[in-house]
Design an enzyme around this catalytic site. Structure first.
Site, PDB file in Angstrom:
ATOM      1  N   CYS A   1     -76.296  25.019 -37.030  1.00 27.85           N
ATOM      2  CA  CYS A   1     -76.158  24.745 -38.461  1.00 27.85           C
ATOM      3  C   CYS A   1     -74.860  23.975 -38.722  1.00 27.85           C
ATOM      4  O   CYS A   1     -73.830  24.273 -38.131  1.00 27.85           O
ATOM      5  CB  CYS A   1     -76.107  26.064 -39.232  1.00 27.85           C
ATOM      6  SG  CYS A   1     -77.639  26.998 -39.148  1.00 27.85           S
TER       7      CYS A   1
ATOM      8  N   ASP B   1     -74.515  34.634 -44.573  1.00 30.42           N
ATOM      9  CA  ASP B   1     -75.872  34.107 -44.417  1.00 30.42           C
ATOM     10  C   ASP B   1     -76.743  34.353 -45.655  1.00 30.42           C
ATOM     11  O   ASP B   1     -77.782  33.720 -45.797  1.00 30.42           O
ATOM     12  CB  ASP B   1     -76.544  34.740 -43.191  1.00 30.42           C
ATOM     13  CG  ASP B   1     -75.790  34.404 -41.919  1.00 30.42           C
ATOM     14  OD1 ASP B   1     -75.652  33.220 -41.624  1.00 30.42           O
ATOM     15  OD2 ASP B   1     -75.313  35.332 -41.243  1.00 30.42           O
TER      16      ASP B   1
ATOM     17  N   ARG C   1     -85.961  27.786 -37.785  1.00 29.39           N
ATOM     18  CA  ARG C   1     -85.037  28.310 -36.774  1.00 29.39           C
ATOM     19  C   ARG C   1     -84.757  29.786 -37.030  1.00 29.39           C
ATOM     20  O   ARG C   1     -84.409  30.516 -36.109  1.00 29.39           O
ATOM     21  CB  ARG C   1     -83.716  27.536 -36.790  1.00 29.39           C
ATOM     22  CG  ARG C   1     -83.817  26.138 -36.220  1.00 29.39           C
ATOM     23  CD  ARG C   1     -82.470  25.436 -36.255  1.00 29.39           C
ATOM     24  NE  ARG C   1     -81.459  26.273 -35.654  1.00 29.39           N
ATOM     25  CZ  ARG C   1     -80.184  26.305 -36.029  1.00 29.39           C
ATOM     26  NH1 ARG C   1     -79.751  25.520 -36.991  1.00 29.39           N
ATOM     27  NH2 ARG C   1     -79.338  27.117 -35.445  1.00 29.39           N
TER      28      ARG C   1
ATOM     29  N   ARG D   1     -76.481  26.665 -31.700  1.00 29.83           N
ATOM     30  CA  ARG D   1     -75.134  27.020 -31.297  1.00 29.83           C
ATOM     31  C   ARG D   1     -75.110  28.262 -30.411  1.00 29.83           C
ATOM     32  O   ARG D   1     -74.267  28.397 -29.513  1.00 29.83           O
ATOM     33  CB  ARG D   1     -74.295  27.261 -32.559  1.00 29.83           C
ATOM     34  CG  ARG D   1     -72.883  27.581 -32.280  1.00 29.83           C
ATOM     35  CD  ARG D   1     -72.171  27.971 -33.537  1.00 29.83           C
ATOM     36  NE  ARG D   1     -71.115  28.905 -33.253  1.00 29.83           N
ATOM     37  CZ  ARG D   1     -69.919  28.565 -32.859  1.00 29.83           C
ATOM     38  NH1 ARG D   1     -69.602  27.300 -32.731  1.00 29.83           N
ATOM     39  NH2 ARG D   1     -69.011  29.477 -32.598  1.00 29.83           N
TER      40      ARG D   1
ATOM     41  N   LYS E   1     -83.327  37.713 -35.424  1.00 31.26           N
ATOM     42  CA  LYS E   1     -82.980  36.542 -34.594  1.00 31.26           C
ATOM     43  C   LYS E   1     -81.602  36.721 -33.939  1.00 31.26           C
ATOM     44  O   LYS E   1     -81.436  36.494 -32.743  1.00 31.26           O
ATOM     45  CB  LYS E   1     -82.958  35.279 -35.466  1.00 31.26           C
ATOM     46  CG  LYS E   1     -82.223  34.100 -34.822  1.00 31.26           C
ATOM     47  CD  LYS E   1     -82.158  32.884 -35.708  1.00 31.26           C
ATOM     48  CE  LYS E   1     -81.026  32.832 -36.683  1.00 31.26           C
ATOM     49  NZ  LYS E   1     -79.722  32.383 -36.172  1.00 31.26           N
ATOM     50  N   ASN E   2     -80.638  37.150 -34.744  1.00 25.33           N
ATOM     51  CA  ASN E   2     -79.268  37.196 -34.220  1.00 25.33           C
ATOM     52  C   ASN E   2     -79.012  38.374 -33.279  1.00 25.33           C
ATOM     53  O   ASN E   2     -77.977  38.430 -32.625  1.00 25.33           O
ATOM     54  CB  ASN E   2     -78.253  37.169 -35.369  1.00 25.33           C
ATOM     55  CG  ASN E   2     -78.243  35.801 -36.041  1.00 25.33           C
ATOM     56  OD1 ASN E   2     -78.788  34.835 -35.513  1.00 25.33           O
ATOM     57  ND2 ASN E   2     -77.634  35.712 -37.216  1.00 25.33           N
TER      58      ASN E   2
ATOM     59  N   ARG F   1     -66.757  25.195 -36.806  1.00 22.36           N
ATOM     60  CA  ARG F   1     -67.241  26.214 -35.865  1.00 22.36           C
ATOM     61  C   ARG F   1     -66.677  26.057 -34.450  1.00 22.36           C
ATOM     62  O   ARG F   1     -67.391  25.746 -33.499  1.00 22.36           O
ATOM     63  CB  ARG F   1     -68.770  26.252 -35.852  1.00 22.36           C
ATOM     64  CG  ARG F   1     -69.329  26.474 -37.223  1.00 22.36           C
ATOM     65  CD  ARG F   1     -70.800  26.717 -37.204  1.00 22.36           C
ATOM     66  NE  ARG F   1     -71.139  28.086 -36.836  1.00 22.36           N
ATOM     67  CZ  ARG F   1     -72.387  28.494 -36.633  1.00 22.36           C
ATOM     68  NH1 ARG F   1     -73.382  27.648 -36.727  1.00 22.36           N
ATOM     69  NH2 ARG F   1     -72.632  29.747 -36.322  1.00 22.36           N
TER      70      ARG F   1
HETATM   71  N1  EPU Z   1     -64.400  31.157 -35.030  1.00 20.62           N
HETATM   72  C1  EPU Z   1     -63.356  30.468 -34.451  1.00 20.62           C
HETATM   73  N2  EPU Z   1     -63.368  30.308 -33.102  1.00 20.62           N
HETATM   74  C2  EPU Z   1     -64.347  30.809 -32.303  1.00 20.62           C
HETATM   75  C3  EPU Z   1     -65.420  31.512 -32.903  1.00 20.62           C
HETATM   76  C4  EPU Z   1     -65.415  31.676 -34.268  1.00 20.62           C
HETATM   77  O1  EPU Z   1     -62.443  30.017 -35.135  1.00 20.62           O
HETATM   78  O2  EPU Z   1     -64.287  30.629 -31.080  1.00 20.62           O
HETATM   79  C5  EPU Z   1     -64.409  31.369 -36.487  1.00 20.62           C
HETATM   80  C6  EPU Z   1     -65.548  30.597 -37.185  1.00 20.62           C
HETATM   81  O3  EPU Z   1     -65.198  29.279 -37.452  1.00 20.62           O
HETATM   82  C7  EPU Z   1     -65.768  31.432 -38.434  1.00 20.62           C
HETATM   83  C8  EPU Z   1     -65.470  32.858 -37.941  1.00 20.62           C
HETATM   84  O4  EPU Z   1     -64.716  32.719 -36.738  1.00 20.62           O
HETATM   85  O5  EPU Z   1     -64.834  31.103 -39.419  1.00 20.62           O
HETATM   86  C9  EPU Z   1     -66.678  33.709 -37.664  1.00 20.62           C
HETATM   87  O6  EPU Z   1     -67.651  32.980 -36.936  1.00 20.62           O
HETATM   88  P1  EPU Z   1     -68.569  33.702 -35.862  1.00 20.62           P
HETATM   89  O7  EPU Z   1     -68.050  33.390 -34.510  1.00 20.62           O
HETATM   90  O8  EPU Z   1     -68.712  35.138 -36.229  1.00 20.62           O
HETATM   91  O9  EPU Z   1     -69.947  32.968 -36.068  1.00 20.62           O
HETATM   92  P2  EPU Z   1     -71.035  32.809 -34.948  1.00 20.62           P
HETATM   93  O10 EPU Z   1     -70.937  33.945 -34.005  1.00 20.62           O
HETATM   94  O11 EPU Z   1     -71.034  31.442 -34.426  1.00 20.62           O
HETATM   95  C10 EPU Z   1     -72.900  34.271 -36.072  1.00 20.62           C
HETATM   96  C11 EPU Z   1     -74.321  34.069 -36.506  1.00 20.62           C
HETATM   97  C12 EPU Z   1     -74.349  33.179 -37.732  1.00 20.62           C
HETATM   98  C13 EPU Z   1     -73.540  33.861 -38.836  1.00 20.62           C
HETATM   99  C14 EPU Z   1     -72.104  34.146 -38.336  1.00 20.62           C
HETATM  100  C15 EPU Z   1     -71.273  34.946 -39.327  1.00 20.62           C
HETATM  101  C16 EPU Z   1     -75.598  34.252 -34.474  1.00 20.62           C
HETATM  102  C17 EPU Z   1     -76.449  33.576 -33.464  1.00 20.62           C
HETATM  103  N3  EPU Z   1     -75.093  33.468 -35.434  1.00 20.62           N
HETATM  104  O12 EPU Z   1     -72.383  32.973 -35.788  1.00 20.62           O
HETATM  105  O13 EPU Z   1     -75.704  33.086 -38.139  1.00 20.62           O
HETATM  106  O14 EPU Z   1     -73.475  33.044 -39.967  1.00 20.62           O
HETATM  107  O15 EPU Z   1     -72.154  34.900 -37.101  1.00 20.62           O
HETATM  108  O16 EPU Z   1     -71.841  36.176 -39.565  1.00 20.62           O
HETATM  109  O17 EPU Z   1     -75.415  35.448 -34.414  1.00 20.62           O
HETATM  110  C18 EPU Z   1     -77.590  32.116 -39.133  1.00 20.62           C
HETATM  111  O18 EPU Z   1     -78.264  33.032 -38.629  1.00 20.62           O
HETATM  112  O19 EPU Z   1     -78.057  31.323 -40.009  1.00 20.62           O
HETATM  113  C19 EPU Z   1     -76.198  31.939 -38.711  1.00 20.62           C
HETATM  114  C20 EPU Z   1     -75.512  30.811 -38.910  1.00 20.62           C
END
Ligand code: EPU
Length: 423
Positions: free
Chosen positions: A122, A311, A404, A98, A25-26, A127
């Protein structure tokens, strides 16, 4: 899917048999967004998983004006984005996941404009999205909050820039790579996340003609090109779906064979399962997973790739409930990703009050079937695992969340002998 559907699990069966891991998915989500960058040809993706976030992302593409042909049984998506002109993202869809934020980067790169209302997803912490918007601004875009809601990102021209993430952000890097790949000149993203899904996504971009290097390391380098064309790509297997299935084998003391486990993506997770007494052996294209009679306790700290994935934390916490002794699980990536702890307590798990994202699990507990709600994708997965191990009947509601991220999980678990049905 009707919103009142419920998953019924009668626990206590030891799983046996063979199962295939779904496509990631990701990795699929940023690739669907990247298809918007193509002004020539079609993008053809294989192993696209029929999970809710992907189905909604395909609908976003349609609403932007793309031609989308998706065969869910074959897992093939054919995307033609040549005629897309719309740059406003549909708010009724972006509020459901998201990762819809990932559409902003390619729209900005191709059309110099994108508007997005709000992103859902989620509920696992605040976030923030600052790395994404700060990066767009560094490339020369104006980022403005709009009266009445939403964010407008506009640029006459994007120029290569130095960008960074305070923490290695998964979708942050993907979005900034897409925004940079048609910009004039060279860009660097420092402190990038290095997850395998980002590497897979970048290999599609490279096939499309993008010049991206260093993906999979902490520094990514992008050289802007004039245009990109559609390409064909087979998406990697989903390491989080693999993790769920491996844990299902482990928590039931089962003996299962999985197709599609890429061990290179799961070393730390696999090491933790080994410490718990789970046996894993590679047999050609298959991985055999054998759960022990009694699981051993574990210490887990989630962190950025290649560390233990956040995750898979809810799932391994469910396993820890069954382990003989005290386990410690610390969540460090998201500040509020312990929603499953309450659900696990409903099964009779003995978990001390969480403090500073540290969970102390006293095992073993005799889990009993419970009525629980899937609060998010991975919390829902933890409920499924607890249900498989518990005595009696478990009812899991709010299945939209579980769906999802994991496709037809009840079919696949039933194929392994689980007593699980959706009504
Ligand atoms: N963060 C910030 N500011 C930003 C972006 C991120 O402070 O602008 C912080 C977040 O709060 C967190 C850290 O950086 O503490 C890392 O978050 P990240 O941005 O890596 O998360 P994401 O890209 O929103 C993806 C996956 C998530 C997974 C996380 C961590 C996708 C679509 N989603 O989210 O997947 O948990 O990376 O590996 O790739 C899931 O599949 O269930 C899921 C939630």
């Amino acid at each position: 899917m009707s919103p009142i559907e419920v998953l019924f699990v009668r626990g206590g069966r030891s799983l046996q048999g063979e199962v295939e891991v779904q496509g990631s998915k990701n990795a699929a989500l940023p690739m669907l967004a990247a298809s918007l960058l193509a002004t020539e040809g079609q993008t053809v993706l294989h192993r696209v998983p029929p999970v809710n976030d992907v189905l909604v992302a395909l609908e976003v593409l349609r609403r932007l004006g793309a031609r989308v042909d998706y065969d869910a049984t074959e897992g093939v998506a054919v995307l033609d984005t040549r005629d897309v002109k719309e740059t406003q993202l549909p708010a009724d869809l972006t509020n459901r996941f998201r990762a819809s934020l990932l559409f902003v980067g390619p729209l900005l790169a191709r059309f110099g404009r994108a508007w997005i209302q709000e992103v859902g997803g989620c509920t696992i912490g605040s976030r923030p999205t600052d790395y994404h918007y700060r990066g767009f601004a560094r490339l020369g875009a104006e980022v403005e909050g709009v009266n009445g809601g939403g964010i407008d990102v506009v640029a006459k021209r994007l120029s290569g820039a130095f960008m960074y993430c305070d923490l290695p952000s998964h979708t942050g890097v993907e979005n900034l790579v897409m925004a940079s790949c048609l910009a004039e000149g060279e860009s660097v993203i420092e402190n990038a996340a290095s997850d395998p899904e980002i590497v897979d996504f970048a290999s599609l971009l490279q096939k499309m003609g993008a010049q991206v290097e260093g993906v999979g390391t902490r520094r990514v380098h992008i050289k802007g090109v004039r245009e990109l064309a559609g390409a064909e790509h087979t998406i990697m297997y989903d390491r989080l779906d693999a993790g769920l299935l491996m844990m299902a084998g482990a928590i039931t003391g089962g003996d299962i064979a999985l197709k599609g486990v890429v061990r290179d993506h799961l070393y730390v997770f696999e090491a933790k399962l080994q410490q718990m007494g789970v046996e894993m052996t590679e047999e050609g294209a298959w991985m055999r997973v054998r759960g022990p009679e009694t699981l051993s306790p574990i210490n887990v700290v989630t962190t950025f790739y290649p560390g233990f994935p956040t995750d898979l934390q809810p799932g391994i916490t469910a396993l820890a409930c069954m382990a003989k002794g005290d386990s410690y699980v610390r969540e460090t990536v998201f500040e509020d990703r312990l929603g499953h702890v309450k659900a696990l307590r409903s099964f009779g798990a003995r978990i001390a009050p969480e403090k500073d994202s540290l969970v102390l699990v006293h095992g073993p507990a005799q889990l009993k079937g419970a009525k629980v709600k899937a609060m998010d994708i991975r919390a829902g997965a933890a409920c499924v695992l607890a249900g498989l191990a518990a005595e009696g009947c478990t009812e899991i509601s709010n299945l939209y969340q579980l769906d999802r991220g994991h496709a037809h999980i009840e079919h696949r678990l039933r194929g392994l002998g689980a007593d699980i049905e959706r009504h």
